[in-house]
Design an enzyme around this catalytic site. Structure first.
Site, short mmCIF file in Angstrom:
data_model
loop_
_atom_site.label_atom_id
_atom_site.label_comp_id
_atom_site.label_asym_id
_atom_site.label_seq_id
_atom_site.Cartn_x
_atom_site.Cartn_y
_atom_site.Cartn_z
N GLY A 147 0.84 -1.19 0.00
CA GLY A 147 0.00 0.00 0.00
C GLY A 147 0.87 1.24 0.00
O GLY A 147 2.08 1.16 0.25
N THR B 186 0.23 4.49 5.07
CA THR B 186 -1.10 3.93 5.25
C THR B 186 -1.17 3.03 6.48
O THR B 186 -2.23 2.49 6.78
CB THR B 186 -1.52 3.12 4.01
OG1 THR B 186 -0.42 2.33 3.56
CG2 THR B 186 -1.95 4.04 2.89
N LYS C 296 1.24 0.40 7.40
CA LYS C 296 1.72 -0.98 7.28
C LYS C 296 2.61 -1.35 8.48
O LYS C 296 2.41 -2.39 9.09
CB LYS C 296 2.51 -1.14 5.97
CG LYS C 296 1.65 -0.91 4.73
CD LYS C 296 2.42 -1.11 3.45
CE LYS C 296 3.45 -0.02 3.19
NZ LYS C 296 2.86 1.33 2.99
N THR C 297 3.55 -0.46 8.78
CA THR C 297 4.40 -0.71 9.93
C THR C 297 3.58 -0.79 11.21
O THR C 297 3.76 -1.68 12.04
CB THR C 297 5.44 0.42 10.06
OG1 THR C 297 6.01 0.66 8.78
CG2 THR C 297 6.52 0.06 11.04
N HIS D 174 -16.02 7.69 -14.11
CA HIS D 174 -15.25 6.61 -14.73
C HIS D 174 -15.52 5.27 -14.02
O HIS D 174 -15.88 4.28 -14.66
CB HIS D 174 -13.76 6.97 -14.67
CG HIS D 174 -12.85 5.96 -15.27
ND1 HIS D 174 -12.19 6.16 -16.45
CD2 HIS D 174 -12.48 4.73 -14.84
CE1 HIS D 174 -11.45 5.10 -16.73
NE2 HIS D 174 -11.62 4.21 -15.76
N GLU D 175 -15.39 5.27 -12.72
CA GLU D 175 -15.57 4.03 -11.96
C GLU D 175 -17.02 3.57 -11.99
O GLU D 175 -17.30 2.38 -12.07
CB GLU D 175 -15.08 4.20 -10.52
CG GLU D 175 -13.60 4.51 -10.37
CD GLU D 175 -12.70 3.52 -11.09
OE1 GLU D 175 -13.07 2.34 -11.21
OE2 GLU D 175 -11.63 3.95 -11.57
N HIS E 94 -17.62 1.66 -15.19
CA HIS E 94 -17.22 0.25 -15.11
C HIS E 94 -18.27 -0.57 -14.37
O HIS E 94 -18.70 -1.62 -14.81
CB HIS E 94 -15.91 0.12 -14.32
CG HIS E 94 -14.68 0.57 -15.03
ND1 HIS E 94 -14.32 0.10 -16.27
CD2 HIS E 94 -13.67 1.40 -14.65
CE1 HIS E 94 -13.16 0.65 -16.63
NE2 HIS E 94 -12.75 1.45 -15.66
N ASP F 122 -7.13 0.31 -18.71
CA ASP F 122 -8.31 -0.38 -19.22
C ASP F 122 -8.13 -0.72 -20.69
O ASP F 122 -8.45 -1.82 -21.15
CB ASP F 122 -9.55 0.52 -19.10
CG ASP F 122 -9.80 0.96 -17.67
OD1 ASP F 122 -9.35 0.24 -16.76
OD2 ASP F 122 -10.44 2.01 -17.48
#
Ligand code: ADP
Ligand code: ZN
Length: 587
Positions: free
Chosen positions: A187, A191, A193-194, A411-412, A415, A489
């Site tokens: 990621g 964000t 992760k650690t 856009h999303e 889809h 895409d």
């Protein structure tokens, strides 16, 4: 290098002194019984006290006439000495006792330190490096728990069984369950992760060993591999542990053509890591967690079964998660009534957890600088610009521009709606306008697992789903305003369509013939693809055009919520006439 030895030895000696002296002090305190102050006064009254040594601010050393010695809390009376002298008690001031002792300890420690350094000098540079590296590389952090990680619901859910496994590996072994030895967290930076890796260790209540991939791959060949072995050796000592390797891409990068010392070194280090990981027993409660910002560049060797075989995305927080993170960091901060937390989380699209923490902290600093006792709305507004100003340009643009948010949403939504209409068997799991590491924003399908084949109509439907993003942009903003957001895409759709003709044997002209893609593009197929793509694009356009109102509605929800799921879309579609059924029979 000599400098390193010097620094290392100074640090070593300082630590040793501290430990030594504090041990001495503690030990000495324990040697003598303590006596409360009132009993001491009583003893003075009964004329039982022979001598009092005022050692330091905290303790008096009292010797009784019968030779017994006691520690008594020092009341810090200024007239204490006079009071005791008047009772005929011998009084001594010995504030230097500790120092004297410290100096004698210091001498011993210096001597030992000196001998050690002398011995180490002979044992080679790289070994030395490893030692002093490990001193700082391996540490037991303050305990972090799940409650310290706000948002990241999915990632948290996906590591729960790992925690249980670390706690009781035998439960899994007995039933024959193979647990992952390694998990990969991927990621964008900041964000969490650690933080999540630390929380896994904290929840499982085991030590946390951390190093960064970039520390492994430096300098001399062989050093990295040694560091890996040393790290695992240390972790094994505690039986159960979480080993965290940040920036794992630094050593697990896809091997590229260029051979050289740097590559050899990386390869050696990587091999050492893989060897160590394969050396675990199923009953060991050791888990290796790797983290990377870029899962796409990882060496596939790292991802094979028995290695980092569970991959978990740690995504940027959506609105709800941002609100949680903000609340977490606002806890115990004095806040003015005019601060609207919900609004703040709405305004911080694309902020990572680290940036949100930074924002809150900046706000507090600004408030303090202004001499305010509480943090108000204005402080956070100023902080917002400070934080945004410190960001890379790319992110900055996407944060300040609502336009892009809307374009992405269309856009999303494009889809997702095409998928809903054309691929009813496929479940749309999640649609989001928050970017992921894989690309700009995104949508996820859950394709029914137990399917072996794709049908022709599903392939065409899938291509239309891919085109749906660009189509939605064009329909809404006009042909001149379509964006590069559809880049991937188009690539995917093209590949699929080319295969449709060249390898799937689905050519309408019945060209049941395999064409090797490796040998360049077949002209005839290329032409077919171009025409077919145009046709599919137009059909998709027709489809979304007929369902324009629904597209708008999904988009609006997406702009508002940032992340929605299949059920949200079903809810919108409920009781509405969709103009998709006819297309379903055509494709
Ligand atoms: P990464 O390893 O993904 O780059 P970190 O875990 O180092 O990110 O995050 C940096 C800091 O940001 C953390 O120490 C924590 O203070 C804050 N942070 C990031 N994400 C979160 C979160 N989900 N909840 C709480 N704090 C977070
Ligand atoms: Zn797209």
């Amino acid at each position: 290098m000599n400098k390193k030895i010097v620094v290392f030895s100074i640090v070593f000696v300082l630590i040793a002194i501290t430990v030594f002296v504090s041990l001495k002090v503690v030990a000495r305190k324990d040697n003598e019984a303590t006596m409360t102050y009132p009993i001491f006064i009583e003893a003075v009254g009964k004329n039982e006290v022979a001598q009092v040594i005022i050692k330091n601010d905290e303790q008096l050393k009292v010797t009784m006439k019968n030779q017994q010695a006691f520690q008594v809390p020092n009341p810090l009376r200024t007239d204490l000495k006079e009071f005791l002298l008047l009772k005929g008690i011998e009084v001594q001031y010995k504030p230097t006792t500790d120092l004297t002792r410290a100096f004698s300890s210091l001498f011993v420690v210096l001597l030992i330190g000196g001998i050690l350094i002398y011995m180490k000098k002979g044992s080679g540079e790289s070994k030395q490096l490893i030692r002093d590296f490990n001193k700082k590389g391996v540490h037991k952090d303050n305990i972090i728990k799940f409650e310290n990680v706000a948002g990241n619901y999915e990632a948290k859910e996906l590591v729960k069984d790992i925690i249980d496994f670390i706690k009781q590996p035998n439960k899994y072994k007995e039933i024959g369950a193979k647990m992952p030895r390694g998990i990969l967290l991927y990621g964008l930076p900041g964000t969490g992760k650690t933080l999540l890796a630390k929380a896994i260790a904290g929840e499982a209540n085991v030590p946390f060993f951390a190093m960064s991939g970039s520390d492994f791959v430096q300098m001399y060949v062989g050093v990295g591999a040694n560091r890996v072995r040393e790290l695992f050796k240390n972790a094994r000592k505690s039986e159960k542990a979480v080993i965290f390797i940040d920036e794992i891409d630094a050593l697990g990068k896809t091997r590229q053509g260029n051979k050289g010392a740097a590559n050899d070194e990386r390869e050696q280090t990587l091999n050492a890591l893989l060897t160590e990981m394969s050396g675990f027993h199923d009953s060991d409660g050791i888990v290796v967690i790797g983290a990377t910002n870029r899962a796409d560049t990882l060496d596939p060797a790292l991802l094979r079964p028995g290695r980092f075989d569970r991959q978990i995305e740690v995504a940027l927080p959506d609105k709800e998660a941002r609100e949680e993170i903000i609340k977490l960091y606002l806890k115990e901060k004095p806040l003015s009534d005019d601060v609207d937390i919900t609004l703040l989380s709405k305004q911080t699209v694309m902020f990572s957890g680290a940036m949100l923490e930074n924002l809150i902290n900046e706000g507090a600093i600004i408030a303090a600088n202004e001499g305010c006792k509480i943090i108000n709305k204005k402080h956070f507004e100023d902080a917002f610009y400070t934080v945004v100003a410190g960001m890379p340009k790319k992110n900055k643009d996407s944060i300040v521009s609502d336009d892009e948010k809307i374009i992405t949403a269309y856009h999303e939504a494009g889809h997702a709606l095409v998928a809903k209409l054309l691929l009813p068997e496929v479940e749309v799991a999640k649609v989001t306008i928050i970017p992921t590491t894989k690309g700009v924003a995104g949508y996820n399908y859950n394709i029914t697992k137990d399917k072996m084949y794709k049908k022709k109509c599903e392939i065409i439907g899938g291509i239309k789903v891919l085109l749906g993003g660009r189509v939605a942009e064009e329909l809404t903003f006009g042909e001149e305003n379509v964006t590069t957001g559809a880049m991937n895409d188009i690539k995917e759709a093209s590949k699929e369509l080319y295969q449709y003709y060249s390898t799937y044997g689905m050519d309408e002209d019945n060209r049941l013939f395999y064409i090797d893609m490796e040998n360049g593009i077949d002209e005839k197929i290329y032409e077919k693809c171009r025409d077919k793509m145009k046709e599919l694009y137009l059909e998709t356009k027709q489809l979304l055009h007929s369902n324009g109102a629904i597209l708008d509605e999904i988009t609006a929800l997406l702009v508002k919520e940032e992340t929605i799921d299949g059920e949200d879309i079903d809810y919108i579609l409920r009781n509405k006439t969709c103009y998709g059924e006819s297309f379903r029979s055509i494709v």
